[in-house]
Enzyme design. Structure first.
Site, PDB file in Angstrom:
ATOM      1  N   ASN A   9     -47.990 -44.994  10.332  1.00 32.73           N
ATOM      2  CA  ASN A   9     -46.540 -45.145  10.253  1.00 32.73           C
ATOM      3  C   ASN A   9     -46.050 -45.589  11.632  1.00 32.73           C
ATOM      4  OD1 ASN A   9     -43.792 -44.906  10.022  1.00 32.73           O
ATOM      5  ND2 ASN A   9     -43.784 -42.688   9.657  1.00 32.73           N
ATOM      6  N   TRP A  10     -45.725 -46.868  11.739  1.00 36.17           N
ATOM      7  CA  TRP A  10     -45.325 -47.412  13.045  1.00 36.17           C
ATOM      8  C   TRP A  10     -43.905 -46.979  13.419  1.00 36.17           C
ATOM      9  CZ3 TRP A  10     -47.238 -53.276  13.219  1.00 36.17           C
ATOM     10  CH2 TRP A  10     -48.629 -53.298  13.051  1.00 36.17           C
ATOM     11  N   LYS A  11     -43.185 -46.415  12.474  1.00 29.71           N
ATOM     12  CA  LYS A  11     -41.786 -46.003  12.705  1.00 29.71           C
ATOM     13  C   LYS A  11     -40.988 -47.190  13.272  1.00 29.71           C
ATOM     14  CE  LYS A  11     -43.337 -41.274  13.007  1.00 29.71           C
ATOM     15  NZ  LYS A  11     -43.162 -39.941  13.533  1.00 29.71           N
ATOM     16  N   HIS A  96     -39.630 -39.199   4.482  1.00 29.16           N
ATOM     17  CA  HIS A  96     -40.136 -38.766   5.789  1.00 29.16           C
ATOM     18  C   HIS A  96     -39.112 -37.826   6.424  1.00 29.16           C
ATOM     19  CE1 HIS A  96     -41.476 -38.793   9.935  1.00 29.16           C
ATOM     20  NE2 HIS A  96     -42.644 -39.225   9.493  1.00 29.16           N
ATOM     21  N   GLU A  98     -37.986 -37.671   9.266  1.00 27.77           N
ATOM     22  CA  GLU A  98     -37.000 -38.358  10.112  1.00 27.77           C
ATOM     23  C   GLU A  98     -35.899 -38.983   9.258  1.00 27.77           C
ATOM     24  OE1 GLU A  98     -39.903 -40.627  12.273  1.00 27.77           O
ATOM     25  OE2 GLU A  98     -40.560 -38.791  13.260  1.00 27.77           O
ATOM     26  N   GLU A 174     -46.359 -32.975   6.337  1.00 24.82           N
ATOM     27  CA  GLU A 174     -46.134 -33.176   7.771  1.00 24.82           C
ATOM     28  C   GLU A 174     -45.217 -32.067   8.284  1.00 24.82           C
ATOM     29  OE1 GLU A 174     -46.642 -37.597   8.949  1.00 24.82           O
ATOM     30  OE2 GLU A 174     -44.625 -37.381   8.169  1.00 24.82           O
ATOM     31  N   GLY A 180     -44.989 -35.802  16.591  1.00 24.77           N
ATOM     32  CA  GLY A 180     -44.663 -36.362  17.904  1.00 24.77           C
ATOM     33  C   GLY A 180     -44.647 -35.346  19.025  1.00 24.77           C
ATOM     34  N   SER A 220     -49.152 -35.398  14.827  1.00 26.13           N
ATOM     35  CA  SER A 220     -49.993 -35.435  16.030  1.00 26.13           C
ATOM     36  C   SER A 220     -51.482 -35.573  15.713  1.00 26.13           C
ATOM     37  CB  SER A 220     -49.737 -34.210  16.916  1.00 26.13           C
ATOM     38  OG  SER A 220     -48.385 -34.210  17.361  1.00 26.13           O
ATOM     39  N   GLY A 241     -48.642 -41.266  13.203  1.00 23.40           N
ATOM     40  CA  GLY A 241     -47.533 -41.930  13.871  1.00 23.40           C
ATOM     41  C   GLY A 241     -47.994 -42.589  15.157  1.00 23.40           C
ATOM     42  N   GLY A 242     -47.762 -41.917  16.280  1.00 26.18           N
ATOM     43  CA  GLY A 242     -48.012 -42.503  17.600  1.00 26.18           C
ATOM     44  C   GLY A 242     -49.375 -43.164  17.744  1.00 26.18           C
TER      45      GLY A 242
END
Ligand code: 13P
Length: 258
Positions: A9-11, A96, A98, A174, A180, A220, A241-242
């Site tokens: 997930n590149w967000k 998600h 977010e 999640e 993150g 993470s 993610g990251g």
């Protein structure tokens, strides 16, 4: 259970040059040494077309990060699931945390989005997870349960025909406090949450359909913890993610699949 699914997930990250480069890198690796897992990247909407082009003729699949509950219409700034399918997506993330926090999305909205995705032939990746305060209050499993019951499309497997959606939805657990932050849930906490979700999926969808839903862990996930997380029972992949923004790291996570 099929291969594990490792989804990136590149967000809200990536301009055209860097996004295309990352996708080209992953596609080249996957063409030369097919990974022992299914790989999916979910770039921001403006990169779907160039990233999809970079992934062509590779086993890496394309997904989106959100869709509207309606197929089209007067919804400025939104994107409909048929548009995502038209852009070459096989999957779309819905609900998600977010989006739930930034946009106040409710379980009912997430469920409507998941149903719209399936109707367009996409696999919805339905996200859920508790906050730190909810876990501290001993409510993690109750929160997960109510989000799952409220967000999952009503009947399963969703979708019809032979498209990717015929396989049914994917669920991503999640925990919000692990996203993150560099904190990950313990293997025991993950096993407990995923086991609970599996039991609920069997109850809601029936045993065989419930067993065929892939349950991803997210929060993470990095190359150095992926092997331990992916070895936990009922962990059928990861939502990253990251670490999905670096080809080496994302590839290493895929290579950690047992
Ligand atoms: P991080 O891997 O950066 O914690 O993000 C997880 C996530 O939210 C994936 O959807």
């Amino acid at each position: 259970m099929p291969h594990k699914l490792i989804a990136g997930n590149w967000k809200m990250n990536g301009l055209k040059g860097a996004g295309r480069e990352l996708a080209r890198d992953l596609a080249a690796r996957a063409r030369s040494a097919a990974p022992d897992c299914d790989l999916l990247v979910c770039p921001p909407a403006q990169l779907l077309i160039p990233v999809g082009e970079a992934l062509a003729d590779s086993p890496v699949q394309l997904g989106a990060q959100d869709c509207h509950a309606e197929a089209s219409g007067a919804h400025t700034g939104d994107i409909g699931a048929p548009m995502l399918a038209d852009a070459g997506c096989s999957h779309v993330i819905v609900g998600h945390s977010e989006r739930r926090s930034d946009h106040g999305e409710s379980d009912a909205q997430v469920r409507a989005k998941a149903a719209a995705a399936a109707a367009a032939g996409l696999v919805p990746i339905v996200c859920l997870g508790e906050t730190e305060a909810e876990r501290a209050a001993g409510r993690a499993l109750a929160v997960i349960e109510s989000q799952l019951r409220g967000s999952l499309p009503e009947r399963g497997p969703v979708g019809g025909g032979t498209g990717p959606a015929a396989a049914g939805p994917v669920v991503a657990y999640e925990p919000v406090w692990a996203i993150g932050t560099g904190k990950t849930a313990t293997a025991g906490d993950i096993a407990e949450a995923h086991g609970h979700i599996r039991g609920l999926l069997r109850e809601i969808l029936g045993r065989s359909a419930g067993d065929s839903v892939r349950i991803l862990y997210g929060g993470s996930v990095k190359p150095d913890n992926a092997a331990e997380i992916l070895a936990v029972e009922d962990v059928d992949g990861a939502l990253v993610g990251g670490a999905s923004l670096k080809a080496d790291d994302f590839w290493a996570i895929g290579a950690s699949c047992p």
